[in-house]
Structures are given as C-alpha cells and as structure tokens.
Write an enzyme that holds these catalytic residues in place. Sequence first.
Site, PDB file in Angstrom:
ATOM      1  N   ASP A 269     -25.050 -45.597  70.480  1.00  0.00           N
ATOM      2  CA  ASP A 269     -23.582 -45.554  70.420  1.00  0.00           C
ATOM      3  C   ASP A 269     -23.050 -46.977  70.233  1.00  0.00           C
ATOM      4  O   ASP A 269     -23.331 -47.856  71.049  1.00  0.00           O
ATOM      5  CB  ASP A 269     -23.064 -44.949  71.739  1.00  0.00           C
ATOM      6  CG  ASP A 269     -21.573 -44.695  71.712  1.00  0.00           C
ATOM      7  OD1 ASP A 269     -20.976 -44.707  70.618  1.00  0.00           O
ATOM      8  OD2 ASP A 269     -21.002 -44.495  72.797  1.00  0.00           O
TER       9      ASP A 269
ATOM     10  N   GLU B 258     -22.249 -42.794  66.305  1.00  0.00           N
ATOM     11  CA  GLU B 258     -23.072 -42.254  67.389  1.00  0.00           C
ATOM     12  C   GLU B 258     -24.114 -41.290  66.837  1.00  0.00           C
ATOM     13  O   GLU B 258     -23.784 -40.479  65.975  1.00  0.00           O
ATOM     14  CB  GLU B 258     -22.125 -41.432  68.252  1.00  0.00           C
ATOM     15  CG  GLU B 258     -22.256 -41.535  69.718  1.00  0.00           C
ATOM     16  CD  GLU B 258     -21.224 -40.598  70.332  1.00  0.00           C
ATOM     17  OE1 GLU B 258     -21.642 -39.755  71.120  1.00  0.00           O
ATOM     18  OE2 GLU B 258     -20.029 -40.713  70.036  1.00  0.00           O
TER      19      GLU B 258
HETATM   20  P1  TTP Z   1     -16.528 -43.783  71.136  1.00  0.00           P
HETATM   21  O1  TTP Z   1     -17.998 -44.051  70.907  1.00  0.00           O
HETATM   22  O2  TTP Z   1     -16.156 -42.635  72.003  1.00  0.00           O
HETATM   23  O3  TTP Z   1     -15.832 -45.074  71.759  1.00  0.00           O
HETATM   24  P2  TTP Z   1     -15.948 -46.590  71.353  1.00  0.00           P
HETATM   25  O4  TTP Z   1     -17.094 -46.844  70.434  1.00  0.00           O
HETATM   26  O5  TTP Z   1     -14.618 -47.066  70.830  1.00  0.00           O
HETATM   27  O6  TTP Z   1     -16.150 -47.304  72.740  1.00  0.00           O
HETATM   28  P3  TTP Z   1     -17.421 -47.306  73.727  1.00  0.00           P
HETATM   29  O7  TTP Z   1     -17.995 -48.693  73.640  1.00  0.00           O
HETATM   30  O8  TTP Z   1     -16.899 -46.997  75.078  1.00  0.00           O
HETATM   31  O9  TTP Z   1     -18.384 -46.273  73.194  1.00  0.00           O
HETATM   32  O10 TTP Z   1     -15.814 -43.585  69.739  1.00  0.00           O
HETATM   33  C1  TTP Z   1     -16.202 -44.258  68.566  1.00  0.00           C
HETATM   34  C2  TTP Z   1     -15.023 -44.481  67.656  1.00  0.00           C
HETATM   35  O11 TTP Z   1     -14.369 -43.245  67.353  1.00  0.00           O
HETATM   36  C3  TTP Z   1     -13.954 -45.342  68.287  1.00  0.00           C
HETATM   37  O12 TTP Z   1     -14.164 -46.719  68.064  1.00  0.00           O
HETATM   38  C4  TTP Z   1     -12.690 -44.835  67.673  1.00  0.00           C
HETATM   39  C5  TTP Z   1     -12.961 -43.403  67.345  1.00  0.00           C
HETATM   40  N1  TTP Z   1     -12.290 -42.504  68.324  1.00  0.00           N
HETATM   41  C6  TTP Z   1     -11.110 -41.910  67.962  1.00  0.00           C
HETATM   42  O13 TTP Z   1     -10.620 -42.091  66.848  1.00  0.00           O
HETATM   43  N2  TTP Z   1     -10.466 -41.123  68.883  1.00  0.00           N
HETATM   44  C7  TTP Z   1     -10.971 -40.883  70.141  1.00  0.00           C
HETATM   45  O14 TTP Z   1     -10.347 -40.158  70.938  1.00  0.00           O
HETATM   46  C8  TTP Z   1     -12.213 -41.505  70.498  1.00  0.00           C
HETATM   47  C9  TTP Z   1     -12.810 -41.294  71.866  1.00  0.00           C
HETATM   48  C10 TTP Z   1     -12.830 -42.305  69.566  1.00  0.00           C
END
Ligand code: TTP
Length: 356
Positions: A8, A104
């Site tokens: 991730d 991811e």
């Molecule tokens: P995530 O992997 O859930 O979060 P993240 O990578 O920003 O942070 P973390 O380090 O905690 O994993 O989501 C990946 C990308 O997807 C994120 O950068 C933006 C997008 N996203 C959205 O557009 N809407 C959402 O509600 C979420 C959770 C993520």
Amino acid sequence: MRKIIHIDMDSFYASVEIRDNPALKGRPVGIGSPIHKRGVLCTANYEARKYGVKAALPTMYALKLCPDLILVKPNFEKYRKVSLQIREIFKEYTDLIEPLSLDEAFLDVSNCKQCDGSATLIAKEIRDKIFETTKLTASAGIAPNKFLAKIASDWKKPNGQFVITPEEVSSFIFDLPVKKIFGVGKVTAEKLHGLGFETCGDIQKASLLELRSSLGSTGESLYKYSRGIDNREVRSSRERKSLSVEHTFSKDIKKIEEMVKKATLVFEELKSRLDKKDIQESKIKSVFVKIKFKDFKQTTVSDLNSNVNLNDYLVLMKKGLQRKDEPIRLLGLGVQLKTRKKESEFQTSFLKEGID
Ligand code: TTP
C-alpha cells in the site's frame, strides 16, 4: 500455507503531488478540488493528519481543523502512471497480483523463488524498487492470508513493513480491536461493543450459533476473521460488477432535507472511490440507489445511465422513498459496471438483488 504480501503506497495522491512540487514538503496538504470546497478530500499527507484531516472529510471541515491546509486538485493521469510502474515491479515476482485500487495490491508469493522464498525480503525488495523507480514510499504487510496482510500493512505505516508469521497469528489477533476487521464500520463496531465484543479475542469466546443469531451473515464472517482465518485466494483477473458506498446511520433519518445532506456526502465518497479504483464513465452501465428502511426492508432504484451526478441520484432516492413511508437506516449509492455477461443475465441478476 500461503505467503501473501499486501502493498500500500503511503498517502498516495498527496505523496505524488509533493514529489512533483517540493515547495509543498513539510506543509499540510490535502488532495481535493480547491474550487469546489463543498466536496470531500481524497486524502491528506501526514502533516495534515496531525490536525485530524483525512480522506473522505468534507473539505470545508478540513479547512476549519487546519486553516493552513494547502488544497491540491487531484491529477489522475499521474496516479495512473505510477500505478502502472508499481504493477510492473510486482510482475517481476509473481503473476498472482490482485490490485485493489491504483495504489494497493495483494501479491501471492508462495511459489516465488527470489530472495530464497522469503516473503519478508521480497516485500523489502519491492518497496526499495518502488522507491528507486517512483521516488515514493510504500508500506507492506506480510502474512499467511489476505485479511491479515492488509491489517499488517497499516501497522508500520508510513514506509515500513510488518510480518505476521503463522505462529504469531493467534497472539496477534487476540488483542486486535474489532473495528480493524475488514467490513466493520462505525455502526457495526458500536453494535459489537454493545454485545461486549471489544477485541477479536472477545469474539472468539462466542459460538458460531450465537454470532449468527445476533449478527446474521456478518456473524459468520466475524467468527472466521476473529480467529485469523481467511481462505480467499489472490485473484488476478476478477471482473468487478458494481461499486457502491453505503452509510448506515446511527439514528434513523426521517426528514428529506437530512436525507439529501447524507446523500451528498455518500455521493462525494462514491465519486472518490470511483477515481481511486480508476472506474471511468465509459465502464458504467447504470447507476442505482439502495435504501434500507427502519423495518429493515430494502429497495433499489436504478437507471441505465452512465453519468455519475448528484441530481440523478437524488431523483432516484426520492423515487425509492415513495415506496414506503418510513424513516431510513441505510442509504447506498452505486454503479453497475459493464461486464462481459449478456444483457439478459445482467437484468435478471440485478433485479433479483434489487427489490425488497
Ligand atoms: P489509501 O491507501 O486508503 O490512503 P493513502 O494512500 O492516501 O494513505 P495511507 O498512507 O494511510 O494508506 O488510498 C489511496 C489513495 O486513494 C489516496 O491517496 C486517495 C484515494 N482515496 C480517495 O480518493 N478517497 C478515499 O476515500 C480514500 C480512502 C482514498
């Protein structure tokens, strides 16, 4: 026994934007449209998270929590490019890759010969290569199944990795709070707390029958997950048929104005999920609204239309509300996707799950 890695990327969209504009480094950054402040944030960097700013938070509210927040408009082309780069790296190790979104993926490395077969070393090597290629950091979880690997990738975030060996599963899972279980949102977590279940260890003490009678099919999944059991395979070519966002409310909603407000939030979340999964309008077959009433009866209203816009959803919602004069406990907005299935099959399967 499988060896699964969950990779991730860290605060993905925000990290890409900061990489490309170093003036943003060290400052709180939120990804969301600066013009439409009525929307929600896609994500925020770790500096902004210190203020409680996070994904899916309404932008207006985020600015109240952190007035210095710098808003950056998302640029999906860039994120897609990075996503392709990281997938190329995964392919060097295995064909069993299941992407969950742009940033991811699950990898089954059970038969991988590199790094003497050590999943821990493979994960480290993949993260190093991701950094060399993209200048972005990723975190990884390594475990005997998907459920645990996904939890583990969150454990040492950002830029870290965490391993749960088969021997460690029981002790790891025992103290795990129920809200960490996949699919357990705020409302289910509250229900579980009400039943006296705070951790997976607490759930383990209940019998399958007890869990089934108090929680239905969710109870069955919880029985397995709370023991760290998850037999799902890493599926590299799954065809997604739909995507939706549902909110169950802690109190049933009666007033139409309040329903519209909730629908607006659910809609924003749906839009950002569609972006995250890289689902464009050309892939959408129809849009639908699902409503669950106070008495748990549910109805689905759909429209063969590929435009994802709030007004159309509100029209569908109002149509659904006319079917029953009752407060609602759940609202879901979603899209059905074009699949390789024949039209007739699609219609029947959709109607089956659609009405009451
Ligand atoms: P995530 O992997 O859930 O979060 P993240 O990578 O920003 O942070 P973390 O380090 O905690 O994993 O989501 C990946 C990308 O997807 C994120 O950068 C933006 C997008 N996203 C959205 O557009 N809407 C959402 O509600 C979420 C959770 C993520």
